[in-house]
Write a protein that holds these residues in place. Structure first.
Motif, short mmCIF file in Angstrom:
data_model
loop_
_atom_site.label_atom_id
_atom_site.label_comp_id
_atom_site.label_asym_id
_atom_site.label_seq_id
_atom_site.Cartn_x
_atom_site.Cartn_y
_atom_site.Cartn_z
N VAL A 272 47.85 107.15 54.98
CA VAL A 272 47.93 107.26 53.60
C VAL A 272 48.27 108.83 53.25
O VAL A 272 47.36 109.51 53.22
N VAL A 273 49.38 109.09 53.06
CA VAL A 273 49.79 110.51 52.63
C VAL A 273 49.78 110.93 51.04
O VAL A 273 50.51 110.20 50.26
N GLY A 274 48.82 111.67 50.71
CA GLY A 274 48.89 111.91 49.22
C GLY A 274 49.27 113.31 48.79
O GLY A 274 49.83 114.20 49.82
N THR A 275 49.01 113.64 47.57
CA THR A 275 49.55 115.07 47.19
C THR A 275 48.57 116.23 47.66
O THR A 275 48.80 117.36 47.94
N LYS A 276 47.16 115.77 47.90
CA LYS A 276 46.42 116.77 48.29
C LYS A 276 45.76 116.61 49.93
O LYS A 276 45.63 117.57 50.58
N THR A 277 45.85 115.29 50.62
CA THR A 277 45.52 115.21 51.89
C THR A 277 46.00 113.84 52.35
O THR A 277 46.72 112.96 51.53
N THR A 278 45.79 113.75 53.33
CA THR A 278 46.05 112.49 54.34
C THR A 278 44.87 111.69 54.74
O THR A 278 44.02 112.48 55.43
N THR A 279 44.76 110.33 54.48
CA THR A 279 43.69 109.69 54.99
C THR A 279 44.28 108.75 56.05
O THR A 279 45.29 107.87 55.71
N VAL A 280 43.69 108.28 57.12
CA VAL A 280 43.88 107.53 58.23
C VAL A 280 43.01 106.63 58.03
O VAL A 280 41.74 106.77 58.43
N ILE A 281 43.43 105.13 57.89
CA ILE A 281 42.15 104.42 57.62
C ILE A 281 42.32 103.43 59.08
O ILE A 281 43.17 102.76 59.39
N PHE A 282 41.17 103.29 59.51
CA PHE A 282 40.87 102.48 60.47
C PHE A 282 40.76 100.69 59.97
O PHE A 282 39.80 100.66 59.11
N MET A 283 41.52 99.92 60.52
CA MET A 283 41.36 98.45 60.04
C MET A 283 41.15 97.82 61.04
O MET A 283 41.86 97.79 62.19
N GLY A 284 40.02 96.99 61.04
CA GLY A 284 39.44 96.29 61.98
C GLY A 284 38.92 94.85 61.68
O GLY A 284 38.79 94.53 60.40
N ASP A 285 38.95 93.78 62.53
CA ASP A 285 38.29 92.54 62.13
C ASP A 285 37.05 92.44 62.54
O ASP A 285 36.68 92.73 63.73
N LEU A 286 36.23 91.82 61.87
CA LEU A 286 34.74 91.54 62.32
C LEU A 286 34.76 90.10 62.34
O LEU A 286 34.64 89.37 61.41
N TRP A 287 35.14 89.57 63.66
CA TRP A 287 35.26 88.36 63.93
C TRP A 287 34.14 87.47 63.91
O TRP A 287 33.23 87.80 64.21
N LYS A 288 34.13 86.10 63.38
CA LYS A 288 33.11 85.16 63.60
C LYS A 288 33.73 84.06 64.15
O LYS A 288 34.57 82.92 63.88
N PRO A 289 33.62 84.05 65.64
CA PRO A 289 34.21 82.93 66.54
C PRO A 289 34.10 81.79 66.07
O PRO A 289 34.80 80.87 66.25
N ARG A 290 32.78 81.29 65.56
CA ARG A 290 32.56 79.91 65.37
C ARG A 290 32.95 79.36 64.00
O ARG A 290 33.17 78.24 63.55
N THR A 291 33.08 80.50 63.08
CA THR A 291 33.68 80.11 61.71
C THR A 291 34.76 81.34 61.20
O THR A 291 34.51 82.20 60.29
N GLN A 292 35.77 81.02 62.09
CA GLN A 292 36.72 82.05 61.99
C GLN A 292 37.25 82.33 60.66
O GLN A 292 37.74 83.58 60.18
N TRP A 293 37.17 81.16 59.73
CA TRP A 293 37.81 81.57 58.35
C TRP A 293 37.03 82.46 57.62
O TRP A 293 37.51 82.97 56.42
N ASP A 294 35.64 82.70 58.08
CA ASP A 294 34.99 83.77 57.36
C ASP A 294 34.72 84.88 58.12
O ASP A 294 33.95 86.11 57.57
N SER A 295 35.65 85.22 58.90
CA SER A 295 35.83 86.45 59.77
C SER A 295 36.11 87.67 58.42
O SER A 295 36.80 87.26 57.67
N ARG A 296 35.35 88.88 58.65
CA ARG A 296 35.51 89.81 57.68
C ARG A 296 36.14 91.03 58.18
O ARG A 296 36.87 90.85 59.45
#
Ligand code: DGJ
Length: 328
Positions: A272-296
């Motif tokens: 994300v490039v802004g007027t003052k700085t750039t932020t790089v966001i780590f996007m990850g999955d918190l998997w819940k293998p047995r209740t996949q729909w509730d993975s965060r």
């Protein structure tokens, strides 16, 4: 003289107040929490990717909703202008196994690219059978960002096995696919001009990793991947290179290894490039293998620069899209 000073002071106060009010207004991004969409339902966009189109971010991912028909695979699309509040657009692709494919279809890690010359939205995903032996990519296309997407074909990119995929668009607009080739490591390959096929290998990183994600920052490429431990978390690692073709540095931990990346597995790095700085966001999955729909989801701004990358301990944070500043 006095008046000029008073005017300057008033202007400075106005900007300070505006920035303070904006900061106070910024919505919290809460790693690990339930993320309700505009319908109040937890966002179903696992193993996802983000496409910014105009001022809107579109998040595509695996819809693993509990009430869905298990006989087909669903790719969801959500829209947001602040990366925190997400509106459900639709399940933009609902697929059953093609004829002669095998009984069970596996569709994972969808990623959408926009091809400006053809004005088509091109979706790539990991397409497999229940035994993960097909090891291919699937391609679907649409004339509009929020679908519907029509399935086009599946193939092994450059005749290699391909399981987890990642997307990367460089600063010059060139689009790349990152894919895990089990016998050899993971590969970075350029898409064709129309994005409908994988045209040319740029690099093979001989490291057995999946969940591949890339970012280009201040003249350096950073790649992240996880180890191959199924749905279980492990210490994700990163390497750097001046060119996509390498040579790549040795891989290092992105977080204290004993935390297993705080339970997350990488799927994307968003710059994300802004007027003052750039932020790089780590996007990850918190998997819940047995209740996949509730993975965060674990999204956090990375500490990144000068060849170093570090995922801070997850906590609620805010992002100012205008300035590019993140705070936690
Ligand atoms: C790990 C991969 O990253 C996921 O996308 C999924 O394929 C699981 N393995 C399946 O075990």
């Amino acid at each position: 003289m006095k008046t000029r000073f008073a005017r300057r002071l008033a202007i400075a106060c106005f900007f300070a107040a505006a920035s303070f009010l904006r900061a106070a207004d910024l919505p919290l991004i809460q790693p690990g929490a339930v993320w309700p969409d505009d319908r109040g339902q937890h966002v179903q966009a696992h193993g996802g990717g983000i496409l910014k189109f105009g001022d809107t971010f579109y998040w595509f991912g695996e819809d693993r909703g509990q009430n869905l028909d298990r006989g087909s695979c669903h790719v969801s699309c959500y829209a947001s202008t602040n990366l925190a509040d997400w509106k459900f657009c639709a399940d933009v692709l609902n697929m059953v196994a093609p004829t002669n494919f095998g009984r069970r279809l596996v569709l994972e890690r969808p990623k959408v690219f926009y091809n400006a010359p053809t004005k088509k939205f091109v979706m790539y995903f990991h397409m497999d059978d229940g035994r993960y032996k097909v090891a291919s990519v699937g391609v679907a296309v649409s004339d509009s960002v929020a679908g519907d997407y029509q399935f086009l074909k599946y193939f092994r990119p450059l005749d290699h096995e391909s399981r987890d995929i990642g997307q990367f668009v460089d600063d010059d607009g060139t689009a790349y696919l990152i894919f895990e080739d089990r016998p050899f490591g993971f590969r970075i390959a350029k898409l064709s001009d129309d994005y409908l096929t994988v045209e040319k290998e740029i690099c093979l990183i001989p490291q057995h990793m999946e969940g591949g994600a890339l970012v280009h920052l201040n003249g350096l490429y950073y790649v992240i991947g996880s180890a191959l431990t199924g749905w279980n978390p492990n210490p994700n690692k990163y390497a750097t290179a001046k060119s996509l073709a390498g040579p790549w540095s040795e891989f290092k931990d992105i977080a204290p290894p004993e935390t297993n990346t705080y339970g997350a597995q990488s799927t994307l790095m968003l710059k994300v490039v802004g007027t003052k700085t750039t932020t790089v966001i780590f996007m990850g999955d918190l998997w819940k293998p047995r209740t996949q729909w509730d993975s965060r989801y674990l999204w956090m701004p990375l500490q990144i620069g000068d060849g170093k990358l570090w995922l801070p301990e997850p906590k609620p944070w805010t992002l100012d899209l205008q300035t590019g500043e993140s705070k936690f």
